[in-house]
Design a protein around this motif. Structure first.
Motif, PDB file in Angstrom:
ATOM      1  N   VAL A  16      20.245  36.014  26.106  1.00 33.20           N
ATOM      2  CA  VAL A  16      21.773  35.103  25.980  1.00 33.20           C
ATOM      3  C   VAL A  16      21.524  33.940  26.873  1.00 33.20           C
ATOM      4  O   VAL A  16      21.794  32.944  26.302  1.00 33.20           O
ATOM      5  N   ALA A  17      21.174  34.018  28.032  1.00 35.46           N
ATOM      6  CA  ALA A  17      21.186  33.059  29.082  1.00 35.46           C
ATOM      7  C   ALA A  17      20.096  32.142  28.427  1.00 35.46           C
ATOM      8  O   ALA A  17      20.398  30.696  28.305  1.00 35.46           O
ATOM      9  N   GLN A  18      18.984  32.426  28.202  1.00 28.84           N
ATOM     10  CA  GLN A  18      18.069  31.367  27.633  1.00 28.84           C
ATOM     11  C   GLN A  18      18.547  30.719  26.308  1.00 28.84           C
ATOM     12  O   GLN A  18      18.361  29.635  26.229  1.00 28.84           O
ATOM     13  N   ALA A  19      19.058  31.324  25.489  1.00 29.35           N
ATOM     14  CA  ALA A  19      19.445  30.964  24.137  1.00 29.35           C
ATOM     15  C   ALA A  19      20.239  29.702  24.140  1.00 29.35           C
ATOM     16  O   ALA A  19      20.557  28.794  23.412  1.00 29.35           O
ATOM     17  N   LEU A  20      21.433  30.057  25.345  1.00 24.34           N
ATOM     18  CA  LEU A  20      22.398  29.232  25.617  1.00 24.34           C
ATOM     19  C   LEU A  20      22.051  27.949  26.520  1.00 24.34           C
ATOM     20  O   LEU A  20      22.903  27.260  26.620  1.00 24.34           O
ATOM     21  N   GLY A  21      21.000  28.279  27.042  1.00 24.77           N
ATOM     22  CA  GLY A  21      20.572  27.073  28.032  1.00 24.77           C
ATOM     23  C   GLY A  21      21.558  27.241  29.260  1.00 24.77           C
ATOM     24  O   GLY A  21      22.141  26.130  29.794  1.00 24.77           O
ATOM     25  N   VAL A  80      13.870  41.332  40.592  1.00 26.10           N
ATOM     26  CA  VAL A  80      13.454  40.127  41.154  1.00 26.10           C
ATOM     27  C   VAL A  80      12.581  39.447  39.868  1.00 26.10           C
ATOM     28  O   VAL A  80      12.617  38.127  39.633  1.00 26.10           O
ATOM     29  N   GLU A  81      11.580  40.246  39.199  1.00 20.37           N
ATOM     30  CA  GLU A  81      10.757  39.567  38.287  1.00 20.37           C
ATOM     31  C   GLU A  81      11.556  39.252  37.006  1.00 20.37           C
ATOM     32  O   GLU A  81      11.253  38.488  36.405  1.00 20.37           O
ATOM     33  N   ALA A  82      12.735  40.176  36.786  1.00 24.51           N
ATOM     34  CA  ALA A  82      13.431  39.744  35.696  1.00 24.51           C
ATOM     35  C   ALA A  82      14.102  38.307  35.938  1.00 24.51           C
ATOM     36  O   ALA A  82      14.414  37.515  35.045  1.00 24.51           O
ATOM     37  N   CYS A  83      14.452  38.014  37.285  1.00 25.09           N
ATOM     38  CA  CYS A  83      15.079  36.592  37.751  1.00 25.09           C
ATOM     39  C   CYS A  83      14.060  35.760  37.282  1.00 25.09           C
ATOM     40  O   CYS A  83      14.328  34.495  36.982  1.00 25.09           O
ATOM     41  N   LEU A  84      12.620  35.898  38.060  1.00 24.77           N
ATOM     42  CA  LEU A  84      11.711  34.983  37.494  1.00 24.77           C
ATOM     43  C   LEU A  84      11.292  34.681  36.334  1.00 24.77           C
ATOM     44  O   LEU A  84      11.194  33.302  36.037  1.00 24.77           O
ATOM     45  N   GLU A  85      11.578  35.676  35.499  1.00 27.69           N
ATOM     46  CA  GLU A  85      11.120  35.322  33.928  1.00 27.69           C
ATOM     47  C   GLU A  85      12.257  34.485  33.401  1.00 27.69           C
ATOM     48  O   GLU A  85      12.145  33.576  32.784  1.00 27.69           O
ATOM     49  N   THR A  86      13.386  34.740  33.990  1.00 23.35           N
ATOM     50  CA  THR A  86      14.666  33.962  33.584  1.00 23.35           C
ATOM     51  C   THR A  86      14.293  32.335  33.821  1.00 23.35           C
ATOM     52  O   THR A  86      14.807  31.590  33.409  1.00 23.35           O
ATOM     53  N   LEU A  87      14.038  32.084  35.148  1.00 24.76           N
ATOM     54  CA  LEU A  87      13.770  30.760  35.540  1.00 24.76           C
ATOM     55  C   LEU A  87      12.676  30.210  34.691  1.00 24.76           C
ATOM     56  O   LEU A  87      12.867  28.847  34.263  1.00 24.76           O
ATOM     57  N   ASP A  88      11.745  30.945  34.528  1.00 24.64           N
ATOM     58  CA  ASP A  88      10.564  30.441  33.588  1.00 24.64           C
ATOM     59  C   ASP A  88      11.066  30.028  32.308  1.00 24.64           C
ATOM     60  O   ASP A  88      10.395  29.133  31.525  1.00 24.64           O
ATOM     61  N   ARG A  89      12.168  30.746  31.780  1.00 24.42           N
ATOM     62  CA  ARG A  89      12.631  30.406  30.511  1.00 24.42           C
ATOM     63  C   ARG A  89      13.546  29.456  30.347  1.00 24.42           C
ATOM     64  O   ARG A  89      14.351  29.116  29.372  1.00 24.42           O
ATOM     65  N   GLY A  90      13.881  28.757  31.387  1.00 23.59           N
ATOM     66  CA  GLY A  90      14.667  27.384  31.368  1.00 23.59           C
ATOM     67  C   GLY A  90      16.060  27.448  31.951  1.00 23.59           C
ATOM     68  O   GLY A  90      16.968  26.684  32.241  1.00 23.59           O
ATOM     69  N   VAL A  91      16.518  28.781  32.533  1.00 29.52           N
ATOM     70  CA  VAL A  91      17.932  28.899  33.089  1.00 29.52           C
ATOM     71  C   VAL A  91      17.619  28.440  34.582  1.00 29.52           C
ATOM     72  O   VAL A  91      16.899  28.776  35.290  1.00 29.52           O
TER      73      VAL A  91
END
Length: 293
Positions: A196-201, A250-261
């Motif tokens: 959701v966070a990625q899709a919404l930017g 933490v890995e989920a957080c890093l993946e989220t950052l990689d996706r543009g959040v």
């Protein structure tokens, strides 16, 4: 008088952050023990009402594992886990939908309304916004392990969520998705929030956790690291400072950052008003993760 002046100082400190994050979307993932503590959940939802009132655009994505387990127990069903994932057969799926997408989802939206906010529960009975596909897990011999009706999010209906945000409502989304064949899927709440966070930017994704953030010494709450870059976080994992149950978070957080959040936060949702303290104060109360410059 000193107390009144202190209150004014707090408001002035918050003013800069309120201006900075006005009209910005923040995705908040609710789950774990917060969902089980009525008082803690109420304060989190009150913080969300505050955020919406001052012009932020909060979006809630939630799980509800403990409530599902209780409902299964009442129905005489034994939960089955495979590599930490809930195996979801037909009977389990029915309970997950009833409890997660029904009772919990509608209850959160109702509480936000009771606290003076405006909310819309987005589930299969109203408007579904998460779409997905089934997943399997790799076995020891290369075979694929079936998890039943378990999936991942492949598409988010961004328009519906954004339109609600712009109308001053808080979208409340359960971690379930609709498959292409019309089947319903049980989805991990952390990964649903990430999608959701990625899709919404989104400007921020906030994981409401049972710990106060990433610690240099996991047994010492005072050793919290308030700010980390993705490079620093990976080094903490490599050296074992971040270990065990905190690694997937933490890995989920890093993946989220990689996706543009832009920013990801881990905070203890049991701390009263932790959401406001993390967003609207300079020091914060949890761990903020950002991309290295």
């Amino acid at each position: 008088m000193e107390e009144a002046i202190h209150k004014a100082d707090v408001l002035i400190e918050a003013l800069g952050w309120i201006r900075r994050f006005r009209d910005k979307i923040t995705v908040i993932k609710l789950g774990g023990s917060i969902m089980e503590q009525e008082n803690a959940l109420r304060h989190v939802l009150l913080d969300i009402v505050f955020m919406e009132t001052v012009g932020m655009r909060p979006v809630v994505v939630h799980g509800g594992g403990a409530a599902i387990d209780r409902a299964m127990d009442a129905a005489g069903l034994v939960p089955k886990k495979i590599k930490g994932r809930r195996y979801t057969d037909d009977d389990t799926l029915r309970i997950v939908e009833e409890v997660l997408a029904g009772e919990i989802n509608e209850g959160i939206a109702r509480q936000i309304e009771e606290l003076g906010g405006r909310a819309m529960n987005l589930n299969f009975k109203t408007t579904n916004v998460l779409f997905g596909e089934k997943i399997t897990l790799p076995g020891e011999n290369g075979e694929q392990i079936d998890l039943g009706h378990v999936g991942k999010v492949t598409r988010v209906d961004r328009n519906v969520i954004e339109n609600l945000c712009y109308a001053g409502q808080v979208p409340v989304i359960p971690s379930m998705a609709l498959a292409a064949n019309g089947g319903k899927l049980n989805v991990n709440a952390d990964t649903a929030a990430t999608a959701v966070a990625q899709a919404l930017g989104a400007e921020k994704l906030i994981y409401m956790s049972d710990v106060n953030g990433v610690r240099r010494d996991k047994a010492n709450p005072n050793s919290i690291i308030h700010s980390l870059t993705d490079v620093e976080a990976r080094e903490l994992i490599r050296t074992g400072v971040v270990d065990a149950g905190m690694i997937p978070k933490v890995e989920a957080c890093l993946e989220t950052l990689d996706r543009g959040v832009r920013k990801v936060h881990i905070i203890d949702g049991r701390l009263r008003h932790s959401l406001l303290l993390e967003i609207y104060t300079t020091s914060g109360v949890g761990t903020e993760l950002v991309k290295a410059q």
